[in-house]
Design a protein around this motif. Structure first.
Motif, PDB file in Angstrom:
ATOM      1  N   UNK A   1       0.861  -1.178   0.000  1.00 32.27           N
ATOM      2  CA  UNK A   1       0.000   0.000   0.000  1.00 32.27           C
ATOM      3  C   UNK A   1       0.897   1.229   0.000  1.00 32.27           C
ATOM      4  N   UNK A   2       0.693   2.113  -0.952  1.00 30.66           N
ATOM      5  CA  UNK A   2       1.445   3.372  -1.041  1.00 30.66           C
ATOM      6  C   UNK A   2       0.468   4.506  -0.752  1.00 30.66           C
ATOM      7  N   UNK A   3       0.751   5.297   0.260  1.00 31.06           N
ATOM      8  CA  UNK A   3      -0.191   6.330   0.697  1.00 31.06           C
ATOM      9  C   UNK A   3       0.540   7.670   0.839  1.00 31.06           C
TER      10      UNK A   3
ATOM     11  N   UNK B   1      12.858   3.901  -2.983  1.00 35.50           N
ATOM     12  CA  UNK B   1      11.779   4.545  -3.729  1.00 35.50           C
ATOM     13  C   UNK B   1      11.164   5.676  -2.903  1.00 35.50           C
ATOM     14  N   UNK B   2      10.940   5.426  -1.617  1.00 35.34           N
ATOM     15  CA  UNK B   2      10.424   6.477  -0.740  1.00 35.34           C
ATOM     16  C   UNK B   2      11.342   7.700  -0.737  1.00 35.34           C
ATOM     17  N   UNK B   3      12.635   7.462  -0.597  1.00 35.20           N
ATOM     18  CA  UNK B   3      13.600   8.555  -0.544  1.00 35.20           C
ATOM     19  C   UNK B   3      13.618   9.335  -1.856  1.00 35.20           C
ATOM     20  N   UNK B   4      13.541   8.619  -2.970  1.00 37.81           N
ATOM     21  CA  UNK B   4      13.535   9.270  -4.279  1.00 37.81           C
ATOM     22  C   UNK B   4      12.325  10.185  -4.430  1.00 37.81           C
TER      23      UNK B   4
ATOM     24  N   UNK C   1       5.581  16.379  -1.536  1.00 35.52           N
ATOM     25  CA  UNK C   1       4.908  15.489  -0.588  1.00 35.52           C
ATOM     26  C   UNK C   1       5.796  14.269  -0.342  1.00 35.52           C
ATOM     27  N   UNK C   2       5.436  13.474   0.674  1.00 36.05           N
ATOM     28  CA  UNK C   2       6.135  12.216   0.937  1.00 36.05           C
ATOM     29  C   UNK C   2       5.127  11.084   0.904  1.00 36.05           C
ATOM     30  N   UNK C   3       5.620   9.850   0.841  1.00 39.57           N
ATOM     31  CA  UNK C   3       4.732   8.695   0.850  1.00 39.57           C
ATOM     32  C   UNK C   3       5.160   7.711   1.934  1.00 39.57           C
TER      33      UNK C   3
ATOM     34  N   UNK D   1       3.098  11.482  11.008  1.00 42.12           N
ATOM     35  CA  UNK D   1       3.489  10.303  10.246  1.00 42.12           C
ATOM     36  C   UNK D   1       4.118  10.716   8.926  1.00 42.12           C
ATOM     37  N   UNK D   2       5.336  10.284   8.681  1.00 42.87           N
ATOM     38  CA  UNK D   2       6.046  10.679   7.462  1.00 42.87           C
ATOM     39  C   UNK D   2       7.014   9.587   7.034  1.00 42.87           C
ATOM     40  N   UNK D   3       6.903   9.165   5.791  1.00 45.73           N
ATOM     41  CA  UNK D   3       7.806   8.180   5.181  1.00 45.73           C
ATOM     42  C   UNK D   3       7.974   6.920   6.025  1.00 45.73           C
TER      43      UNK D   3
END
Length: 251
Positions: free
Chosen positions: A6-8, A72-75, A82-84, A116-118
């Motif tokens: 899940x990517x949010x 991928x998150x860091x990229x 925004x962040x995911x 909540x972040x990354x």
């Protein structure tokens, strides 16, 4: 076993209206570019992303490890405003895997939690030796001649959405998922559902709403390979190389 991620987008709702509502066109561009970006990065590792609600996306990620997810998150965080955060789950059916992925991420706070972040929340990942993905590529028969070139475009879209609703309702009962992928095409991660079960669903929909479907099914260790095999299987039906409504190809 199938692995779902899940990517949010973190705190996306409040961000879209802070300090004032952002231009809708800009938000649509951000969402579409983010989806394309994530698709490109996960596909490079053999995964496959489905956009669902855009601020939430689901990916089949067999073979994509924890370090891959973190990169991928860091990229994304380096290049977007925004962040995911991501949740990862594994199970015998896609529905159960995404349920576990969702629950893992929800433990770290809600989608609009400012703190909540990354987050990368891993409930479970698939062992490479147990990796198996089954994907069905489902297509409406003859939609161009019967609908697209005859009735208004919006009416055709309405019918496609109706087919999607019926498919989703029937597939979720079998632990499978369904995603619209454009045109009159859908993809269903469907581990645990045999070809006879898919055929039964197709026959029920034709009986209930008079829409004929066909499906190519791919089986492989990764989502990318399974989807490609599903595409090839569907092309064999379209090309008349088989008279089956459900045709299976496996690695």
């Amino acid at each position: 076993m199938i692995q779902m991620t899940l990517i949010q987008i973190d705190n996306y709702g409040p961000w879209t209206v802070t300090p004032c509502p952002r231009a809708e066109a800009d938000l649509q561009i951000l969402q579409s570019e983010l989806y394309a970006d994530l698709q490109r990065q996960f596909a490079a590792k053999g995964g496959l992303v489905f956009f669902t609600r855009f601020d939430n996306m689901l990916a089949v990620t067999n073979g994509v490890g924890a370090e891959d997810h973190l990169r991928i998150q860091k990229s994304i965080g380096n290049r977007y405003p925004i962040t995911v955060s991501m949740g990862v789950g594994a199970a015998e059916t896609p529905y159960e895997a995404q349920r576990k992925a969702s629950a893992a991420l929800q433990k770290y706070g809600g989608a609009q939690n400012e703190e909540r972040k990354e987050i990368l929340a891993i409930e479970g990942m698939v062992n490479p030796d147990e990796s198996f993905v089954q994907i069905a590529h489902i297509d409406i028969n003859g939609i161009t001649d019967s609908l697209t070139d005859i009735i208004p475009a919006y009416d055709t879209s309405f019918i496609v959405n109706r087919v999607q609703h019926f498919l989703m309702k029937k597939l979720i009962e079998k632990g499978s998922l369904l995603f619209f992928i454009g045109g009159d095409n859908f993809m269903s991660p469907c581990n645990g559902l045999d070809p006879e079960g898919i055929l039964k669903i197709i026959e029920e929909i034709e009986e209930e709403i008079n829409i004929a479907l066909k499906a190519g099914v791919g089986k492989a260790p990764s989502a990318e390979k399974a989807a490609n095999l599903a595409d090839l299987a569907l092309e064999e039906i379209r090309g008349g190389f088989t008279y089956k409504l459900v045709h299976v190809m496996k690695e």
